[in-house]
Design a protein around this motif. Structure first.
Motif, PDB file in Angstrom:
ATOM      1  N   UNK A  23       0.829  -1.205   0.000  1.00 23.00           N
ATOM      2  CA  UNK A  23       0.000   0.000   0.000  1.00 23.00           C
ATOM      3  C   UNK A  23       0.862   1.254   0.000  1.00 23.00           C
ATOM      4  N   UNK A  24       1.943   1.235   0.792  1.00 23.97           N
ATOM      5  CA  UNK A  24       2.810   2.397   0.847  1.00 23.97           C
ATOM      6  C   UNK A  24       3.430   2.700  -0.511  1.00 23.97           C
ATOM      7  N   UNK A  25       3.917   1.671  -1.203  1.00 23.59           N
ATOM      8  CA  UNK A  25       4.539   1.891  -2.510  1.00 23.59           C
ATOM      9  C   UNK A  25       3.532   2.399  -3.529  1.00 23.59           C
ATOM     10  N   UNK A  26       2.319   1.898  -3.444  1.00 23.50           N
ATOM     11  CA  UNK A  26       1.249   2.385  -4.322  1.00 23.50           C
ATOM     12  C   UNK A  26       0.941   3.850  -4.038  1.00 23.50           C
ATOM     13  N   UNK A  27       0.815   4.186  -2.741  1.00 21.30           N
ATOM     14  CA  UNK A  27       0.523   5.563  -2.353  1.00 21.30           C
ATOM     15  C   UNK A  27       1.686   6.492  -2.691  1.00 21.30           C
ATOM     16  N   UNK A  29       3.848   6.144  -5.048  1.00 24.10           N
ATOM     17  CA  UNK A  29       3.869   6.329  -6.502  1.00 24.10           C
ATOM     18  C   UNK A  29       2.840   7.356  -6.957  1.00 24.10           C
ATOM     19  N   UNK A  30       1.755   7.490  -6.178  1.00 18.60           N
ATOM     20  CA  UNK A  30       0.672   8.413  -6.541  1.00 18.60           C
ATOM     21  C   UNK A  30       0.908   9.838  -6.057  1.00 18.60           C
ATOM     22  N   UNK A  31       1.937  10.048  -5.227  1.00 17.75           N
ATOM     23  CA  UNK A  31       2.230  11.410  -4.759  1.00 17.75           C
ATOM     24  C   UNK A  31       2.614  12.262  -5.961  1.00 17.75           C
ATOM     25  N   UNK A  32       1.942  13.382  -6.167  1.00 18.27           N
ATOM     26  CA  UNK A  32       2.268  14.209  -7.333  1.00 18.27           C
ATOM     27  C   UNK A  32       3.628  14.886  -7.189  1.00 18.27           C
ATOM     28  N   UNK A  33       4.277  15.106  -8.300  1.00 13.74           N
ATOM     29  CA  UNK A  33       5.527  15.859  -8.299  1.00 13.74           C
ATOM     30  C   UNK A  33       6.739  15.050  -7.896  1.00 13.74           C
ATOM     31  N   UNK A  34       7.764  15.766  -7.501  1.00  9.91           N
ATOM     32  CA  UNK A  34       9.060  15.164  -7.195  1.00  9.91           C
ATOM     33  C   UNK A  34       9.064  14.567  -5.786  1.00  9.91           C
ATOM     34  N   UNK A  35       9.856  13.481  -5.628  1.00  7.39           N
ATOM     35  CA  UNK A  35       9.833  12.786  -4.337  1.00  7.39           C
ATOM     36  C   UNK A  35      11.099  11.975  -4.117  1.00  7.39           C
ATOM     37  N   UNK A  36      11.302  11.608  -2.854  1.00  8.43           N
ATOM     38  CA  UNK A  36      12.440  10.794  -2.422  1.00  8.43           C
ATOM     39  C   UNK A  36      11.909   9.790  -1.407  1.00  8.43           C
ATOM     40  N   UNK A  92       5.607   0.405 -10.624  1.00 10.79           N
ATOM     41  CA  UNK A  92       4.556   1.417 -10.455  1.00 10.79           C
ATOM     42  C   UNK A  92       4.792   2.637 -11.352  1.00 10.79           C
ATOM     43  N   UNK A  93       5.792   2.545 -12.223  1.00 10.10           N
ATOM     44  CA  UNK A  93       6.053   3.662 -13.127  1.00 10.10           C
ATOM     45  C   UNK A  93       6.919   4.759 -12.545  1.00 10.10           C
ATOM     46  N   UNK A  94       7.590   4.475 -11.415  1.00  8.35           N
ATOM     47  CA  UNK A  94       8.483   5.457 -10.794  1.00  8.35           C
ATOM     48  C   UNK A  94       9.918   5.123 -11.192  1.00  8.35           C
ATOM     49  N   UNK A  95      10.608   6.076 -11.808  1.00  7.06           N
ATOM     50  CA  UNK A  95      11.981   5.829 -12.257  1.00  7.06           C
ATOM     51  C   UNK A  95      12.932   6.004 -11.075  1.00  7.06           C
ATOM     52  N   UNK A  96      13.041   4.945 -10.273  1.00  2.00           N
ATOM     53  CA  UNK A  96      13.772   4.986  -9.011  1.00  2.00           C
ATOM     54  C   UNK A  96      15.238   4.616  -9.199  1.00  2.00           C
ATOM     55  N   UNK A  97      16.082   5.190  -8.339  1.00  2.00           N
ATOM     56  CA  UNK A  97      17.507   4.880  -8.313  1.00  2.00           C
ATOM     57  C   UNK A  97      17.929   4.663  -6.873  1.00  2.00           C
ATOM     58  N   UNK A  98      18.447   3.474  -6.554  1.00  2.00           N
ATOM     59  CA  UNK A  98      18.879   3.160  -5.197  1.00  2.00           C
ATOM     60  C   UNK A  98      20.237   3.749  -4.893  1.00  2.00           C
ATOM     61  N   UNK A  99      20.354   4.390  -3.725  1.00  2.00           N
ATOM     62  CA  UNK A  99      21.600   5.048  -3.334  1.00  2.00           C
ATOM     63  C   UNK A  99      21.941   4.770  -1.882  1.00  2.00           C
ATOM     64  N   UNK A 100      23.229   4.648  -1.590  1.00  2.00           N
ATOM     65  CA  UNK A 100      23.726   4.795  -0.231  1.00  2.00           C
ATOM     66  C   UNK A 100      24.370   6.180  -0.161  1.00  2.00           C
ATOM     67  N   UNK A 252       3.178   9.716  10.587  1.00  2.00           N
ATOM     68  CA  UNK A 252       1.882   9.118  10.283  1.00  2.00           C
ATOM     69  C   UNK A 252       1.987   7.634   9.962  1.00  2.00           C
ATOM     70  N   UNK A 253       0.839   7.023   9.799  1.00  2.00           N
ATOM     71  CA  UNK A 253       0.730   5.612   9.420  1.00  2.00           C
ATOM     72  C   UNK A 253       1.274   5.401   8.018  1.00  2.00           C
ATOM     73  N   UNK A 254       1.913   4.262   7.805  1.00  2.00           N
ATOM     74  CA  UNK A 254       2.506   3.981   6.491  1.00  2.00           C
ATOM     75  C   UNK A 254       1.476   3.960   5.366  1.00  2.00           C
ATOM     76  N   UNK A 255       0.245   3.650   5.704  1.00  2.00           N
ATOM     77  CA  UNK A 255      -0.798   3.599   4.680  1.00  2.00           C
ATOM     78  C   UNK A 255      -1.602   4.901   4.635  1.00  2.00           C
ATOM     79  N   UNK A 256      -1.003   5.987   5.147  1.00  2.00           N
ATOM     80  CA  UNK A 256      -1.699   7.282   5.150  1.00  2.00           C
ATOM     81  C   UNK A 256      -0.697   8.409   4.907  1.00  2.00           C
ATOM     82  N   UNK A 257       0.012   8.334   3.785  1.00  2.00           N
ATOM     83  CA  UNK A 257       1.088   9.299   3.516  1.00  2.00           C
ATOM     84  C   UNK A 257       0.637  10.404   2.562  1.00  2.00           C
ATOM     85  N   UNK A 258      -0.649  10.786   2.662  1.00  4.13           N
ATOM     86  CA  UNK A 258      -1.152  11.835   1.787  1.00  4.13           C
ATOM     87  C   UNK A 258      -0.876  13.237   2.337  1.00  4.13           C
ATOM     88  N   UNK A 259      -0.211  13.318   3.497  1.00  2.00           N
ATOM     89  CA  UNK A 259       0.118  14.614   4.071  1.00  2.00           C
ATOM     90  C   UNK A 259      -1.020  15.263   4.837  1.00  2.00           C
TER      91      UNK A 259
END
Length: 267
Positions: A23-27, A29-36, A92-100, A252-259
């Motif tokens: 659920x978290x990854x789905x949510x 992915x749905x956050x508009x705009x830029x993200x980390x 989910x269509x997010x062009x992710x890059x894993x970093x340390x 917040x809860x992991x399944x409630x990351x809408x801000x």
């Protein structure tokens, strides 16, 4: 006017819970705009270490990272957990890059010296946490370059000292330091997501969410024992981020990351 950026930190307990993680990854992915995305993975590291016959040593919820444990957390955080999250975000269509923190020198830290710690028993002892890093700096400009190219960084809780040494570093701290480093370039919202709905006034009542906490509130809650344990460093990281220019911090809860839900941290 700065562009909005959302940073979500997800803890190891959520990473290990398939329903919450999906659920978290789905949510996310749905956050508009830029993200980390910043992730933990302590529970998986504990599990892998046990399978390898290594003793897990913890003091007040913090892992002691000796040479063998450092190999485990490097494999688990930088490999197993990080790359699985990256692969699932790509789905989910997010062009992710894993970093340390070592990648592109984005987070430099130093090895924590031995510190005096008051244990849960009340005893004060000097503890050497081993190969644990305290952050010196994060490179917001380098991360901004990636983000502006349409890449979503997925940050593992590992840093380096610039001398070739990888260091285990608290994921909440990484989230806060990355948020501060990006705040000159973006209007940053930092969301700490975990298995509760927010900061609770009663740990036995999942609905007793404190909607807003100021620094004065925080001091009073700690003195009263309302806030204790691992929530104290999480809130310290939150206030540190606010003081460093971050626009908004939410726990917040992991399944409630809408801000719009959870506990808002304000100056």
């Amino acid at each position: 006017m700065k562009e909005k950026l959302t940073i979500v930190k997800v803890g190891g307990a959520v990473v290990e819970d398939e329903a919450q993680l999906s659920q978290l990854l789905k949510d996310f992915s749905s956050i508009p705009g830029k993200k980390v995305l910043v992730h933990g993975g302590g529970r998986r590291a504990t599990q892998v270490a046990s399978q390898l016959g290594l003793e897990n040593q913890m003091v007040n919820g913090r892992r002691i990272t000796d040479k063998n444990m450092l190999q485990v957390v490097t494999m688990v955080y930088g490999g197993l957990v990080n790359k699985n999250l990256v692969a699932r975000l790509q789905a989910h269509g997010v062009n992710a890059l894993g970093l340390t923190g070592a990648d592109m020198n984005v987070i430099r830290s130093h090895k924590r010296p031995p510190v005096s710690v008051k244990k849960e028993t009340g005893e004060v002892a000097t503890v050497d946490f081993g190969f644990v890093g305290d952050v010196d700096c994060a490179d917001g400009k380098m991360l901004t370059t990636l983000i502006n190219e349409g890449i979503t960084p997925v940050m593992a809780p590992l840093t380096h000292d610039g001398q070739g040494q990888i260091l285990n570093t608290n994921a909440d701290t990484i989230a806060g330091e990355v948020a501060k480093a990006l705040s000159p370039y973006f209007e940053v919202t930092l969301i700490f997501s975990f298995e509760k709905k927010g900061v609770l006034s009663n740990p036995d009542d999942d609905n007793s969410v404190i909607p807003v906490i100021t620094r004065n509130d925080f001091k009073e809650y700690v003195e009263q024992g309302v806030i204790s344990g691992g929530m104290i460093p999480k809130l310290e990281n939150a206030f540190n981020a606010i003081n460093g220019g971050v626009e908004k911090v939410i726990i917040t809860l992991a399944t409630a990351i809408d801000g719009k839900q959870g506990t808002m941290i304000i100056a």
